[in-house]
Design an enzyme around this catalytic site. Structure first.
Site, PDB file in Angstrom:
ATOM      1  N   HIS A 182     -11.328 -39.223 -34.189  1.00  0.00           N
ATOM      2  CA  HIS A 182     -11.463 -37.777 -34.386  1.00  0.00           C
ATOM      3  C   HIS A 182     -11.392 -37.484 -35.885  1.00  0.00           C
ATOM      4  O   HIS A 182     -10.458 -37.937 -36.568  1.00  0.00           O
ATOM      5  CB  HIS A 182     -10.286 -37.029 -33.749  1.00  0.00           C
ATOM      6  CG  HIS A 182     -10.243 -37.064 -32.251  1.00  0.00           C
ATOM      7  ND1 HIS A 182     -10.719 -36.030 -31.469  1.00  0.00           N
ATOM      8  CD2 HIS A 182      -9.762 -37.990 -31.378  1.00  0.00           C
ATOM      9  CE1 HIS A 182     -10.527 -36.320 -30.192  1.00  0.00           C
ATOM     10  NE2 HIS A 182      -9.942 -37.513 -30.107  1.00  0.00           N
ATOM     11  N   HIS A 201     -12.912 -43.736 -29.938  1.00  0.00           N
ATOM     12  CA  HIS A 201     -13.494 -42.729 -30.837  1.00  0.00           C
ATOM     13  C   HIS A 201     -12.470 -42.286 -31.854  1.00  0.00           C
ATOM     14  O   HIS A 201     -11.294 -42.146 -31.544  1.00  0.00           O
ATOM     15  CB  HIS A 201     -14.037 -41.528 -30.056  1.00  0.00           C
ATOM     16  CG  HIS A 201     -13.070 -40.952 -29.066  1.00  0.00           C
ATOM     17  ND1 HIS A 201     -12.838 -41.526 -27.825  1.00  0.00           N
ATOM     18  CD2 HIS A 201     -12.262 -39.872 -29.133  1.00  0.00           C
ATOM     19  CE1 HIS A 201     -11.946 -40.811 -27.177  1.00  0.00           C
ATOM     20  NE2 HIS A 201     -11.559 -39.805 -27.942  1.00  0.00           N
TER      21      HIS A 201
END
Ligand code: 5GP
Ligand code: ZN
Length: 140
Positions: free
Chosen positions: A102, A100
């Site tokens: 951020h 992922h």
């Protein structure tokens, strides 16, 4: 899809997420424990732990969505800047084992630091070592 992965569960719709954007291969949703207003996570829909595990299509989908969303987030929360980063592996602080990115909105005077603080103390690297490292990466 991994059965015990929280982000796969968000992709599958099995647990709720504040989804802000979706494409064929990527999904973006608000971080449940945000470091700033508007803190958003952009993930590949497929389960992969590390950035290098993504196919080039998935990688493009994720980073295209980051590129699309950053100005929208900035506008939505009135931010002045962003810190955009990936904890790519447990030793870099990755807690959720589904890759992922951020996007953390930053505000003038927010008391945060630059991404440079993430790696701890700067090593003392000679010019010769820099040459060797550059050669090692480019020849790989
Ligand atoms: P990491 O340390 O793996 O880079 O960051 C994981 C991030 O996922 C953290 O910022 C954390 O707040 C967020 N997070 C963990 N569990 C959930 C969840 O169930 N839903 C959402 N939206 N974010 C989560
Ligand atoms: Zn997953």
């Amino acid at each position: 899809m991994s059965d015990d992965c929280i982000f796969c569960s968000i992709v599958a719709g099995d647990i709720p997420g504040r989804i802000v954007a979706e494409t064929d291969d990527a999904l973006a949703f608000l971080d449940a424990n945000p470091m700033a207003r508007g803190h958003t996570l952009v993930i590949p829909k497929g389960h992969h732990q590390r950035v290098a595990d993504l196919s080039s299509e998935e990688s493009r989908a994720v980073f295209d969505l980051v590129h699309d969303l950053a100005p929208r987030i900035e506008h939505a929360v009135g931010a002045d800047a962003h810190t955009i980063g990936v904890n790519d592996g447990p030793d870099a602080g990755q807690e959720v084992p589904h890759a992922h990115v951020h996007i953390i909105p930053r505000f003038e005077g927010d008391g945060g630091g630059p991404i440079h603080v993430a790696a701890g103390e700067r090593p003392d690297v000679s010019d010769e070592e820099l040459d060797d490292i550059a050669a090692g990466i480019s020849e790989d």
